[in-house]
Design a protein around this motif. Structure first.
Motif, PDB file in Angstrom:
ATOM      1  N   ARG A 306     -33.209   5.624 -12.416  1.00 61.22           N
ATOM      2  CA  ARG A 306     -32.810   4.246 -12.742  1.00 61.22           C
ATOM      3  C   ARG A 306     -32.606   4.090 -14.241  1.00 61.22           C
ATOM      4  O   ARG A 306     -31.664   3.407 -14.678  1.00 61.22           O
ATOM      5  CB  ARG A 306     -33.864   3.261 -12.235  1.00 61.22           C
ATOM      6  CG  ARG A 306     -33.498   1.784 -12.465  1.00 61.22           C
ATOM      7  CD  ARG A 306     -34.452   0.854 -11.762  1.00 61.22           C
ATOM      8  NE  ARG A 306     -34.309   0.958 -10.329  1.00 61.22           N
ATOM      9  CZ  ARG A 306     -33.379   0.331  -9.626  1.00 61.22           C
ATOM     10  NH1 ARG A 306     -32.485  -0.424 -10.240  1.00 61.22           N
ATOM     11  NH2 ARG A 306     -33.318   0.462  -8.322  1.00 61.22           N
ATOM     12  N   LEU A 352     -26.685   3.888  -9.627  1.00 59.44           N
ATOM     13  CA  LEU A 352     -27.400   2.678  -9.212  1.00 59.44           C
ATOM     14  C   LEU A 352     -27.625   2.664  -7.707  1.00 59.44           C
ATOM     15  O   LEU A 352     -28.685   2.277  -7.228  1.00 59.44           O
ATOM     16  CB  LEU A 352     -26.622   1.435  -9.641  1.00 59.44           C
ATOM     17  CG  LEU A 352     -26.643   1.153 -11.154  1.00 59.44           C
ATOM     18  CD1 LEU A 352     -25.691   0.025 -11.492  1.00 59.44           C
ATOM     19  CD2 LEU A 352     -28.053   0.812 -11.610  1.00 59.44           C
ATOM     20  N   SER A 355     -30.466   5.027  -6.873  1.00 62.07           N
ATOM     21  CA  SER A 355     -31.800   4.606  -7.300  1.00 62.07           C
ATOM     22  C   SER A 355     -32.266   3.405  -6.526  1.00 62.07           C
ATOM     23  O   SER A 355     -33.403   3.036  -6.595  1.00 62.07           O
ATOM     24  CB  SER A 355     -31.790   4.270  -8.795  1.00 62.07           C
ATOM     25  OG  SER A 355     -30.876   3.225  -9.061  1.00 62.07           O
TER      26      SER A 355
END
Length: 355
Positions: A306, A352, A355
């Protein structure tokens, strides 16, 4: 302007900076009750009792990545307490009022250091607690499968570790520290410090206090036993009892008149069924520890991914701002800033999603 509290006006503020103390205090503000936990002294049962008095949602305590092997252990995750405030979160004026002279019931519980040490050794090491996996390669770590002889020998080896290395890292663990250290009597004024043999008296005294302050709920102290083997005289023969007395000399000096070795001597020898249960619980502890370590590793990797995704997104945003500041063209040539920015944007979106 907030005036800083002084040790004289707010002595409990000192606990905030002391190792682990902030996490071992539990306040039921409306009922004016403060419990100072001493590890391995019926603390699981007492925490469930305190959670009910404080008004916590008892069904809200659930599994976490803490070092626990039983459902009942979820109560030890202080982050799941939402009503009972930690000392550092408490208004200093309220914290300064926590004193028996102000109508508060302040209590803690002690235990014979011999039984407490054997219980802590069994719970954390012999039963392969998931939070103590880092010690499994040590030569003093207990063996499996167990027998009466191996339990006695391995417990003696652990006691000898404290004799040889009084400042060993595990000695600083709350389960193995002196009780007088965990009570902090220099800053905590107690209504009473009970012993585990006086829990019936504790319930009576606490019930009387709750009646006086108008708390009308049901006072329940659940019985919980997390260790199959009770400390008996066999575990303290061959000089082990004398060694434990020296290791915990401070506890014996302060509370020694409470404890009689005859109580331990009269405990029956362990049965084959109890020893089998030790191996069964230890196998579960090892498996839970493996899964917990995997979960912690996955969590750390997710955090790292992240952070990387956030950096990629920030870079894409910077490139987009640069692009927006330049004159637009009808067709973006190969290798242009726009294509680079679009490629980074797609990459950031993929990070993204992962994560």
């Amino acid at each position: 302007m907030t005036v800083p509290s002084s040790p004289e006006s707010d002595p409990l503020a000192a606990l905030v900076a002391r190792k682990g103390a902030m996490w071992r205090t539990y306040a039921a503000v409306d009922a004016r009750v403060l419990f100072v936990q001493v590890n391995k002294n019926a603390c699981t049962s007492l925490k469930w009792m305190m959670a009910a008095i404080a008004g916590e949602d008892l069904a809200g305590f659930g599994p976490s990545l803490g070092a626990s092997a039983r459902d009942a252990d979820d109560i030890h995750d202080r982050r799941q307490w939402h009503v009972s405030p930690r000392l550092d979160e408490m208004d200093p004026e309220l914290r300064a009022q926590i004193h028996p002279d102000n109508g508060w019931f302040v209590f803690a519980v002690t235990r014979d250091p011999r039984a407490r040490l054997f219980s802590a050794w069994q719970s954390k090491l012999l039963l392969d607690n998931p939070g103590y996996t880092s010690y499994r390669k040590e030569d003093w770590y207990p063996r499996h499968p167990v027998s009466t002889e191996s339990v006695v020998e391995d417990f003696a080896t652990f006691v000898d570790l404290f004799v040889r290395e009084p400042h060993h890292r595990i000695r600083g663990d709350g389960h193995f520290r002196d009780q007088v250290e965990l009570l902090h009597e220099d800053v905590v004024t107690y209504t009473h410090i009970y012993d585990v043999g006086d829990l019936g008296r504790l319930q009576v005294d606490l019930r009387n206090h709750l009646d006086r302050v108008g708390w009308t709920g049901e006072l329940t102290l659940p019985r919980m036993n997390d260790t199959p083997l009770r400390a008996n005289g066999l575990a303290f023969g061959n000089g082990i009892e004398e060694q434990v007395r020296k290791i915990y000399a401070a506890d014996f000096e302060r509370f020694g008149d409470r404890w009689d070795l005859a109580t331990i001597d009269n405990v029956p020898l362990w049965t084959a069924a109890e020893l089998t249960e030790v191996d069964h619980q230890a196998s579960m502890g090892r498996r839970i520890g493996y899964l917990r370590n995997q979960a912690l590793a996955f969590r750390d990797e997710a955090v790292a991914q992240r952070r990387l995704a956030n950096r990629q997104r920030a870079r894409a945003d910077r490139l987009r701002r640069k692009l927006d500041a330049r004159p637009t063209t009808a067709v973006a040539p190969p290798g242009s800033l726009r294509r680079t920015m679009d490629r980074l944007g797609r990459r950031a979106r993929r990070w993204l999603r992962r994560s």
